[in-house]
Design a protein around this motif. Structure first.
Motif, PDB file in Angstrom:
ATOM      1  N   UNK A  42       0.841  -1.198   0.000  1.00  0.00           N
ATOM      2  CA  UNK A  42       0.000   0.000   0.000  1.00  0.00           C
ATOM      3  C   UNK A  42       0.878   1.252   0.000  1.00  0.00           C
ATOM      4  N   UNK A  43       1.902   1.260   0.847  1.00  0.00           N
ATOM      5  CA  UNK A  43       2.811   2.405   0.925  1.00  0.00           C
ATOM      6  C   UNK A  43       3.477   2.662  -0.429  1.00  0.00           C
ATOM      7  N   UNK A  44       3.922   1.620  -1.080  1.00  0.00           N
ATOM      8  CA  UNK A  44       4.558   1.752  -2.384  1.00  0.00           C
ATOM      9  C   UNK A  44       3.596   2.309  -3.426  1.00  0.00           C
ATOM     10  N   UNK A  45       2.386   1.797  -3.417  1.00  0.00           N
ATOM     11  CA  UNK A  45       1.385   2.247  -4.383  1.00  0.00           C
ATOM     12  C   UNK A  45       1.036   3.721  -4.174  1.00  0.00           C
ATOM     13  N   UNK A  46       0.884   4.133  -2.922  1.00  0.00           N
ATOM     14  CA  UNK A  46       0.601   5.538  -2.633  1.00  0.00           C
ATOM     15  C   UNK A  46       1.779   6.424  -3.032  1.00  0.00           C
TER      16      UNK A  46
END
Length: 126
Positions: free
Chosen positions: A66-70
């Motif tokens: 999720x952090x990477x996608x954001x």
């Protein structure tokens, strides 16, 4: 012999039940904000969003995905996801992206039904 089979079945069921959910991502239709190329620029209207993410089952597979996608979204300056607190903090340019787009991106990660965003709070960065 029967005990061994039962133990093996229990172990397999536990692994499947408590392992990370599928982290394959679905793109948001009609959105250019998930491009892999990201332009880092000074934010015209800097804001910080904090929100809760329910449905995460592990730090590496769920929270980091999720952090990477954001972080890859256009307009996002910095994104951090704390698995233990089930909390995300995103610094972004409100002139480029909205908090609703951040929420949609998180909720579309994985199978599209695993992660739920709640308690979205934004504030202007000074």
């Amino acid at each position: 012999m029967n005990f061994t089979k039962s133990l093996l079945a229990f172990g397999l069921a536990s692994t499947l039940l408590f392992s990370c959910k599928d982290t394959a991502s679905k793109p948001i239709t009609g959105s250019d904000e998930t491009n892999t190329k990201k332009e880092v620029a000074v934010a015209a209207k800097p804001e910080t969003a904090s929100f809760k993410i329910d449905g995460m089952t592990c730090a590496m597979g769920c929270a980091k995905t999720i952090e990477s996608k954001l972080s890859k979204m256009n307009g996002v300056q910095k994104a951090t996801v704390d698995f233990d607190k089930k909390q995300a903090t995103v610094e972004f340019d409100a002139a480029v992206i909205s908090p609703e787009n951040l929420s949609k991106t998180v909720e579309s990660t994985g199978d599209g039904e695993t992660y739920k965003v709640s308690g979205m709070q934004t504030k202007e960065k000074i």
